[in-house]
Design a protein around this motif. Structure first.
Motif, PDB file in Angstrom:
ATOM      1  N   GLY A 156       0.800  -1.217   0.000  1.00 30.58           N
ATOM      2  CA  GLY A 156       0.000   0.000   0.000  1.00 30.58           C
ATOM      3  C   GLY A 156       0.835   1.270   0.000  1.00 30.58           C
ATOM      4  O   GLY A 156       2.062   1.265   0.053  1.00 30.58           O
ATOM      5  N   TRP A 157       0.134   2.390  -0.047  1.00 31.00           N
ATOM      6  CA  TRP A 157       0.788   3.693  -0.145  1.00 31.00           C
ATOM      7  C   TRP A 157       1.528   4.088   1.118  1.00 31.00           C
ATOM      8  O   TRP A 157       2.591   4.696   1.064  1.00 31.00           O
ATOM      9  N   LEU A 158       0.985   3.798   2.273  1.00 34.64           N
ATOM     10  CA  LEU A 158       1.599   4.242   3.524  1.00 34.64           C
ATOM     11  C   LEU A 158       2.986   3.641   3.713  1.00 34.64           C
ATOM     12  O   LEU A 158       3.947   4.357   4.008  1.00 34.64           O
ATOM     13  N   LEU A 159       3.108   2.329   3.528  1.00 41.42           N
ATOM     14  CA  LEU A 159       4.424   1.711   3.684  1.00 41.42           C
ATOM     15  C   LEU A 159       5.387   2.148   2.591  1.00 41.42           C
ATOM     16  O   LEU A 159       6.587   2.285   2.834  1.00 41.42           O
ATOM     17  N   THR A 160       4.874   2.390   1.385  1.00 40.84           N
ATOM     18  CA  THR A 160       5.737   2.911   0.325  1.00 40.84           C
ATOM     19  C   THR A 160       6.277   4.274   0.725  1.00 40.84           C
ATOM     20  O   THR A 160       7.464   4.568   0.553  1.00 40.84           O
ATOM     21  N   TYR A 211       9.975   7.405   0.475  1.00 41.06           N
ATOM     22  CA  TYR A 211       9.993   8.865   0.473  1.00 41.06           C
ATOM     23  C   TYR A 211      10.705   9.440   1.692  1.00 41.06           C
ATOM     24  O   TYR A 211      11.540  10.336   1.563  1.00 41.06           O
ATOM     25  N   LEU A 212      10.379   8.963   2.874  1.00 42.18           N
ATOM     26  CA  LEU A 212      10.991   9.521   4.081  1.00 42.18           C
ATOM     27  C   LEU A 212      12.518   9.373   4.103  1.00 42.18           C
ATOM     28  O   LEU A 212      13.224  10.352   4.359  1.00 42.18           O
ATOM     29  N   PRO A 213      13.085   8.188   3.812  1.00 37.85           N
ATOM     30  CA  PRO A 213      14.550   8.108   3.773  1.00 37.85           C
ATOM     31  C   PRO A 213      15.162   9.016   2.702  1.00 37.85           C
ATOM     32  O   PRO A 213      16.195   9.652   2.936  1.00 37.85           O
ATOM     33  N   LEU A 249      15.020  12.651   4.045  1.00 39.11           N
ATOM     34  CA  LEU A 249      16.008  12.876   5.093  1.00 39.11           C
ATOM     35  C   LEU A 249      17.428  12.891   4.540  1.00 39.11           C
ATOM     36  O   LEU A 249      18.268  13.695   4.955  1.00 39.11           O
ATOM     37  N   PHE A 250      17.703  12.013   3.563  1.00 41.40           N
ATOM     38  CA  PHE A 250      19.026  11.990   2.934  1.00 41.40           C
ATOM     39  C   PHE A 250      19.304  13.309   2.223  1.00 41.40           C
ATOM     40  O   PHE A 250      20.374  13.895   2.393  1.00 41.40           O
ATOM     41  N   PHE A 251      18.374  13.811   1.445  1.00 38.81           N
ATOM     42  CA  PHE A 251      18.605  15.053   0.702  1.00 38.81           C
ATOM     43  C   PHE A 251      18.626  16.272   1.632  1.00 38.81           C
ATOM     44  O   PHE A 251      19.335  17.237   1.364  1.00 38.81           O
ATOM     45  N   ARG A 252      17.881  16.228   2.728  1.00 39.29           N
ATOM     46  CA  ARG A 252      17.996  17.311   3.715  1.00 39.29           C
ATOM     47  C   ARG A 252      19.389  17.348   4.315  1.00 39.29           C
ATOM     48  O   ARG A 252      19.960  18.401   4.536  1.00 39.29           O
TER      49      ARG A 252
END
Length: 144
Positions: free
Chosen positions: A121-125, A130-132, A135-138
């Motif tokens: 599903g979308w939440l686990l995706t 997206y979150l890693p 955070l990496f690009f930040r």
């Protein structure tokens, strides 16, 4: 008073029994071996009526039968109706469970190669992709 109540109840019961019985669903579960493949013919027969033939397809050897959406929230299912309108069976519905049916809508199944067709599903995706990346690009760009 008790006699009148009893007579009224018996009259009500007699009236109920004289009316046609309401329709009800009857279920059968057919369990096939795990590796079963092929096309199988089944007949559903009411006493004194013509049989309702249908075909069950297991595996990838034959194309799946036509499925119809009955708008009951359960998605498309295989349906066979009798040839006569006076038949006591309105329809026979075949639902396949426990297998992935071709054409089912899924988003992402990361464990499909292992035989598990769980949809992430979308939440686990979002959580795992997206979150890693965010955070990496930040961190790379030095954004607090």
């Amino acid at each position: 008073a008790a006699t009148q109540a009893r007579e009224a109840m018996l009259a009500d019961l007699d009236q109920f029994l004289q009316a046609p019985m309401p329709a009800r669903e009857i279920y059968w579960t057919l369990k096939a071996p795990v590796n079963a493949t092929g096309t199988f013919s089944i007949e559903v027969r009411a006493e004194g009526q013509t049989a309702i033939p249908l075909t069950v397809v297991l595996g990838d050897a034959a194309p799946p039968p036509f499925r119809e959406n009955l708008n009951d929230g359960k998605g498309p299912v295989q349906v066979q109706r009798p040839s006569s309108e006076k038949h006591p069976v309105e329809m026979v519905r075949v639902q396949y469970r426990g297998i992935k049916v071709m054409g089912d809508s899924t988003f992402w199944q990361p464990l499909a190669s292992l035989g598990c067709y769980w949809d992430a599903g979308w939440l686990l995706t979002y959580i795992f992709a997206y979150l890693p990346a965010m955070l990496f690009f930040r961190w790379i760009l030095g954004i607090p």
